[in-house]
Design an enzyme around this catalytic site. Structure first.
Site, PDB file in Angstrom:
ATOM      1  CD  GLU A  87     -10.084  -1.966   4.286  1.00 24.89           C
ATOM      2  OE1 GLU A  87      -9.354  -2.721   4.942  1.00 24.89           O
ATOM      3  OE2 GLU A  87      -9.715  -1.403   3.236  1.00 24.89           O
TER       4      GLU A  87
ATOM      5  CD  GLU B 268      -8.241   3.059   3.465  1.00 24.23           C
ATOM      6  OE1 GLU B 268      -7.457   2.168   3.101  1.00 24.23           O
ATOM      7  OE2 GLU B 268      -8.798   3.053   4.582  1.00 24.23           O
TER       8      GLU B 268
HETATM    9  C1  GLA Z   1      -6.728  -0.721   4.457  1.00 23.24           C
HETATM   10  C2  GLA Z   1      -7.171   0.025   5.686  1.00 23.24           C
HETATM   11  C3  GLA Z   1      -6.257   1.143   6.058  1.00 23.24           C
HETATM   12  C4  GLA Z   1      -4.829   0.740   5.896  1.00 23.24           C
HETATM   13  C5  GLA Z   1      -4.581   0.305   4.486  1.00 23.24           C
HETATM   14  C6  GLA Z   1      -3.138  -0.049   4.217  1.00 23.24           C
HETATM   15  O1  GLA Z   1      -7.282  -0.271   3.295  1.00 23.24           O
HETATM   16  O2  GLA Z   1      -8.478   0.517   5.590  1.00 23.24           O
HETATM   17  O3  GLA Z   1      -6.501   1.489   7.403  1.00 23.24           O
HETATM   18  O4  GLA Z   1      -4.544  -0.274   6.789  1.00 23.24           O
HETATM   19  O5  GLA Z   1      -5.363  -0.833   4.242  1.00 23.24           O
HETATM   20  O6  GLA Z   1      -2.736  -1.190   4.911  1.00 23.24           O
END
Ligand code: GLA
Ligand code: GLA
Length: 707
Positions: free
Chosen positions: A185, A341
């Protein structure tokens, strides 16, 4: 700052300036569009984000068994494990990850490895404290949390090169590793240290032919801020009254977005050169707007999205989630993408961010992602952490590993994947409607928000939901997208417009397209400087209307009469339109400009331009506008869907794959145009489909009849 730090700092600045350009510009081209199903050995990716390093090794085999039993065939590993992979500078340990891969691969589970740069180890930050980013006040963030680095710091670049090269070297021939996720991210924090200032000045020098040209473009004569040397150019850090030149601030946004892309590309180049048969992705955040994903994603082979629909609080939050999915798809030429995710439980860090969802909804959300062009779902995370910041962020399992209802739901969907894979293979989302997102305009509105209740993204949602309720797929477009395939393009508040984008939209309309613009369009040139043309500037002729009066509304409400002779509440902003060649669609209902045009439609070339001078909180207002646009574009809108139900379509030639998704606890009936076959049961469904609570129906055209 002590002297040692200041010394290190200047060495760092000098090293950056001396860094050969080739360090950033090694040429490796991204591969052609990747078929994600093919890539995962013919199976639709069904996976989990797994952190073997968080658990005792004795648990790994049981975990892999439970994954396999739930239909899991994919994991993402290691994206925060830098300290365990490089335990001290240049000392590597891959043995634990090799063992984890062996266990997982042994259960038919293949892996993407994360390059772990989003969380630099404590030893690295202690040795090179200048890696940490500096905030707008000029204060360096102290160690802790993650993502704490300056993208231009030479010590961080060197450390990145070392860990990425070592991972690529170790795993280049590993058959169980099919690709890479770079970092995690990207997109924050922006950094305001001297290294970044020097980099920004260099970026400006590359962009503008001369300092004089920059001074002209930014209008630095305002308050006498004209620069006499490149080195005088500041960053938009906090200063008196916290107001900077909007032109400088917009270029800083572009610079930071470019830097994020360059950092992504820097890693991608290393990985591509060393592991050419593995594919490269990056996990992104949908509506997140600090970077321009359409530029960033030129560096990777395919897009990954971290999909957390539980954050959406809008009245039609499933459309909000759909918009983010469509934006991710649109950020790389509409190619199918991966959910890296997928929400698998309640979110929370310091405290819980949302209540729990009915467990069946996790499955509906995962199917929604497939419906919008995802060719794979990977849940975050396999098991909720015992440690650290994310103890409240729930994975599929809880800490006790009991096969709870979330596990049962994931496993149920896992059993459905073979039929779903067969139906989806080779299919894509095809849309007649495009929604144009302008990163420049979004940034310009961050720099100078119009009024306190203005929200660029809210307009995106309002127009989007209107078409989606009428069963139209919508693609999200960026200024660089190909516009030619669309019948309708909606471009809300297209505030900052360069000549190329204006020309592209003129061509689109001339060739028969229907363009919908809204208030504050065509106001600024590419440098965030106000046009001298009558508003809506480059769109005045297209819209067949002029704006000589406008009214920002902070607290007051207006009403709009029409379209469709109804009265609608209006808010935020009122452009008073004077038609030159346009027809009036709606007028204002109150005040000194009552009776004057609030929305117009104009014929231009073979196309139509609808200009909407205001915003309404009423979804019906947007349904009427969508209907008007569809009429101009000769598109037939289908019967409006019941509230709480979504329909989305993927296509493969003549084959349609229709997803019906019920986000509510009530049953709903949806009428379709013909009988379809249920992908999961193989049975023919009647035209009137009854969807039970939280039910998903995946349908496809009946197989051809025999001769
Ligand atoms: C983001 C991050 C993960 C985790 C999630 C939940 O998407 O990429 O590593 O931290 O949020 O907080
Ligand atoms: C003050 C200043 C002007 C101008 C106006 C409007 O009066 O003297 O220079 O800034 O406010 O902001």
């Amino acid at each position: 700052m002590n002297n040692k730090l200041i010394g290190g700092f200047f060495v760092a600045v000098a090293a950056f300036i001396l860094m050969p350009a080739s360090a950033w510009t090694q040429q490796t081209a991204p591969k052609p569009p990747l078929d994600l199903i093919q890539w995962n050995d013919g199976k639709l990716i069904y996976g989990v984000d797994y952190y073997p390093e968080h658990w005792d090794e004795s648990q790994w085999a049981k975990d892999a068994e439970m994954m396999q039993a739930a239909g899991i065939n994919f994991v993402r590993l290691a994206e925060f494990a830098w300290v365990k992979l490089e335990t001290a500078e240049g000392r590597f340990d891959f043995a634990w990850l090799d063992r984890a891969l062996k266990v997982l691969n042994g259960h038919g589970i293949r892996a993407v490895l994360g390059t772990p740069t989003a969380s630099p180890p404590a030893w690295l930050m202690a040795k090179y404290p200048d890696i940490a980013a500096t905030n707008e006040e000029g204060i360096r963030y102290r160690y802790g949390s993650r993502r704490n680095y300056c993208l231009h710091n030479p010590n961080f670049i060197a450390a990145t090169r070392r860990i990425v090269t070592a991972m690529a070297e170790h795993y280049k021939n590993h058959p169980g590793v099919i690709g890479w996720q770079i970092d995690n991210e990207l997109g924050d924090p922006p950094c305001y240290d001297a290294v970044c200032q020097a980099a920004f000045q260099k970026w400006c020098k590359a962009k503008y032919p001369s300092l004089e040209a920059l001074n002209q473009a930014w209008g630095t004569i305002f308050w006498g801020h004209t620069y006499g040397a490149w080195s005088e150019i500041p960053l938009p850090w906090n200063t008196l009254f916290q107001v900077h030149s909007p032109s400088l601030a917009l270029d800083y946004h572009r610079f930071f977005s470019d830097a994020s892309r360059d950092y992504l590309k820097f890693q991608a180049d290393i990985l591509r050169a060393m592991t050419p048969d593995k594919s490269i992705t990056h996990n992104e955040m949908g509506m997140f707007d600090q970077v321009d994903y359409s530029q960033m994603n030129t560096a990777i082979d395919f897009v990954s999205f971290d999909n957390y629909p539980m954050f959406n609080k809008d009245y039609a939050s499933y459309f909000q989630a759909g918009l983010a999915l469509d934006l991710m798809r649109g950020s790389k030429a509409n190619q199918n993408f991966l959910i890296m995710e997928e929400q698998a439980g309640m979110p929370g860090w310091k405290s819980y961010w949302a209540g729990n969802a009915p467990v069946a909804l996790y499955r509906v959300w995962a199917y929604q992602a497939l419906a919008h062009g995802a060719d794979g779902i990977c849940y975050f995370r396999w098991r909720t952490s015992r440690y650290g910041t994310e103890q409240y962020w729930h994975g599929i399992l809880d800490q006790d590993s009991y096969p709870n209802p979330r596990y049962a739901t994931v496993a149920r969907m896992g059993q459905e994947m073979p039929q779903v894979t067969a139906a989806l293979r080779g299919s894509k989302v095809v849309s007649a409607v495009g929604l144009l997102v302008s990163p420049d305009s979004r940034w310009a509105f961050h720099i100078q928000p119009l009024v306190k209740n203005f929200d660029y993204d809210r307009q995106l949602r309002l127009y989007y939901a209107a078409f989606r309720r009428a069963r139209m797929n919508v693609d999200v477009l960026f200024p660089s997208s190909d516009f030619s395939a669309y019948k309708i393009i909606v471009a809300p508040s297209l505030f900052v417009v360069d000549k190329a984008l204006a020309a592209k939209l003129v061509t689109f309309v001339q060739e028969g397209g229907t363009l919908v613009l809204s208030y504050r369009s065509g106001v600024k040139d590419a440098h965030n400087v106000v046009t001298q043309q009558t508003l809506p500037g480059p769109f005045a002729e297209l819209a067949g209307a002029a704006i000589h009066e406008y009214d920002p509304q902070v607290d007051q409400e207006q009403t709009v009469v029409g379209p469709g002779y109804s009265r609608f509440p209006a808010q935020v902003w009122f452009d008073v339109l004077e038609p030159t060649t346009a027809q009036v669609l709606a007028t204002y209902g109150k005040g000194s400009y009552a009776g004057k045009a609030a929305a117009t439609a104009n014929t231009y070339g073979n196309g139509t331009v609808i200009y909407v001078g205001t915003e309404s909180p009423s979804p019906v207002f947007y349904e009427r506008l969508a209907a008007r646009a569809a009429q101009a574009a000769k598109l037939r809108l289908a019967e409006t869907l019941p509230e709480g139900v979504e329909l989305a379509v993927r296509e493969n030639g003549d084959k349609k794959i229709i997803f019906l998704l019920n986000y509510t606890e009530n049953a709903h009936e949806v009428s379709l145009d013909q009988d379809y076959q249920n992908v999961l049961t193989g049975k023919t469904e009647p035209q009137k489909v009854v969807l039970g609570p939280f039910e998903v129906r995946v349908l496809t055209n009946p197989p051809p009849q025999g001769p």
